[in-house]
Design an enzyme around this catalytic site. Structure first.
Site, short mmCIF file in Angstrom:
data_model
loop_
_atom_site.label_atom_id
_atom_site.label_comp_id
_atom_site.label_asym_id
_atom_site.label_seq_id
_atom_site.Cartn_x
_atom_site.Cartn_y
_atom_site.Cartn_z
N LYS A 1 -10.29 0.16 -1.55
CA LYS A 1 -10.29 -0.56 -0.18
C LYS A 1 -11.84 -0.27 0.25
O LYS A 1 -12.21 0.81 0.49
CB LYS A 1 -9.29 0.32 0.40
CG LYS A 1 -8.97 -0.09 1.87
CD LYS A 1 -7.71 0.67 2.41
CE LYS A 1 -7.56 0.29 3.88
NZ LYS A 1 -6.18 1.16 4.29
N GLU B 1 0.78 -1.02 -0.01
CA GLU B 1 -0.20 0.00 0.08
C GLU B 1 0.82 1.34 -0.01
O GLU B 1 1.99 1.32 0.71
CB GLU B 1 -0.96 0.05 1.16
CG GLU B 1 -1.76 1.10 1.39
CD GLU B 1 -2.50 1.20 2.77
OE1 GLU B 1 -3.68 1.68 2.62
OE2 GLU B 1 -2.24 0.48 3.69
N CYS C 1 -4.46 -3.74 3.70
CA CYS C 1 -4.23 -3.43 4.97
C CYS C 1 -5.36 -3.46 5.88
O CYS C 1 -5.63 -4.51 6.68
CB CYS C 1 -3.69 -1.90 5.03
SG CYS C 1 -2.89 -1.53 6.42
#
Length: 276
Positions: A109, A40, A149
């Site tokens: 995301k 990321e 993440c």
């Protein structure tokens, strides 16, 4: 399949980050990698402003497309800022670039990082538009499930990817050192074990320009939960082999992901009280 994972310490100079990514791709291709996975915030890490947001033909994806086609390998840009319908809140997106240089898939995301602690006070939702869809990509005999993440904390996402046929769960990250020291490896190994999938988690390391301290420790885990590789401190490249036979063997031995009972989980929960 040979996979290369890049551990980075990206900064605010996008041109410099891209130079390092290009060199990493050349090196990984020389080592026989068929897929290179970046973390990321790979091409920019720091305070977000309008000039850091790219479109799909911007400098990062243009470079990765060129390098993918040059070497005949695939590339996963773990997370970069891509334009959304809201100029002040772009997507944090992971893009899978195919070996012909095409942008084959884009995952936005879904779960946005939020932590209130003495060391970190962060709310990604204040400047990011969340995604609303899950994404898988089939490549050379494996199906890759994309995530980024903070998604790691939501097992429902990974179970949904596994049900959709994912063999490999990708978790490129810029994981906080505050939580990473305790949560990073256990969560990654749990996602592998729960879903009988490989897990690939390239990470940022060091301190970002805005003072965010990251955990590093890029990790690859096999479907039985064994750690295949873990990066040391500093930027670098680690390679792992994905074994289709080992994946099939693990799934034949333990079929837990297909033995769930949704009718029970969504039903009444009995609550008893014991006095005394």
């Amino acid at each position: 399949m040979r996979i290369a994972m890049a551990q980075m310490s990206s900064g605010q100079d996008r041109a410099d980050n891209l130079r390092r990514m290009a060199a990493t791709l050349d090196r990984a291709a020389g080592q026989g990698a068929e897929l290179v996975v970046f973390p990321e915030a790979c091409s920019y890490r720091g305070p977000l402003a309008a000039e850091h947001v790219e479109d799909r033909s911007g400098p990062t994806l243009s470079l990765l497309s060129e390098k993918a086609a040059e070497h005949g390998i695939a590339v996963l840009a773990g997370g970069l800022w891509l334009a959304s319908g809201d100029p002040g809140r772009p997507y944090n997106a992971s893009v899978f670039v195919g070996p012909g240089g095409e942008n084959a898939a884009e995952y936005r995301k879904v779960h946005l990082f939020r932590l209130r602690a003495a060391e970190v006070d962060e709310d990604e939702g204040a400047y990011t538009t969340p995604g609303e869809s899950l994404v898988t990509v089939a490549y050379r005999g494996f199906v890759f499930g994309l995530s980024i993440c903070y998604d790691l904390r939501f097992p429902e996402l990974y179970r949904a990817l596994a049900r959709a046929g994912a063999d490999v769960l990708c978790v490129p990250s810029n994981f906080s050192a505050v939580t990473g020291a305790v949560h990073w490896e256990p969560l990654l190994r749990a996602r592998a074990i729960e879903n009988l999938c490989y897990v690939l988690a390239p990470a940022q390391e060091g301190v970002s320009p805005d003072g965010f301290v990251t955990h590093g420790h890029s990790l690859a885990v096999d479907p039985w939960g064994r750690v295949l590789a873990c990066a040391r401190d500093g930027a670098g490249l680690i390679t792992v082999e994905l074994d289709r036979a080992a994946l099939d063997q693990a799934r034949a031995a333990l079929n837990a992901p297909h033995e769930t009972v949704p009718s029970v989980y969504g039903g009444h929960v009995a609550r008893e009280t014991v006095h005394g």
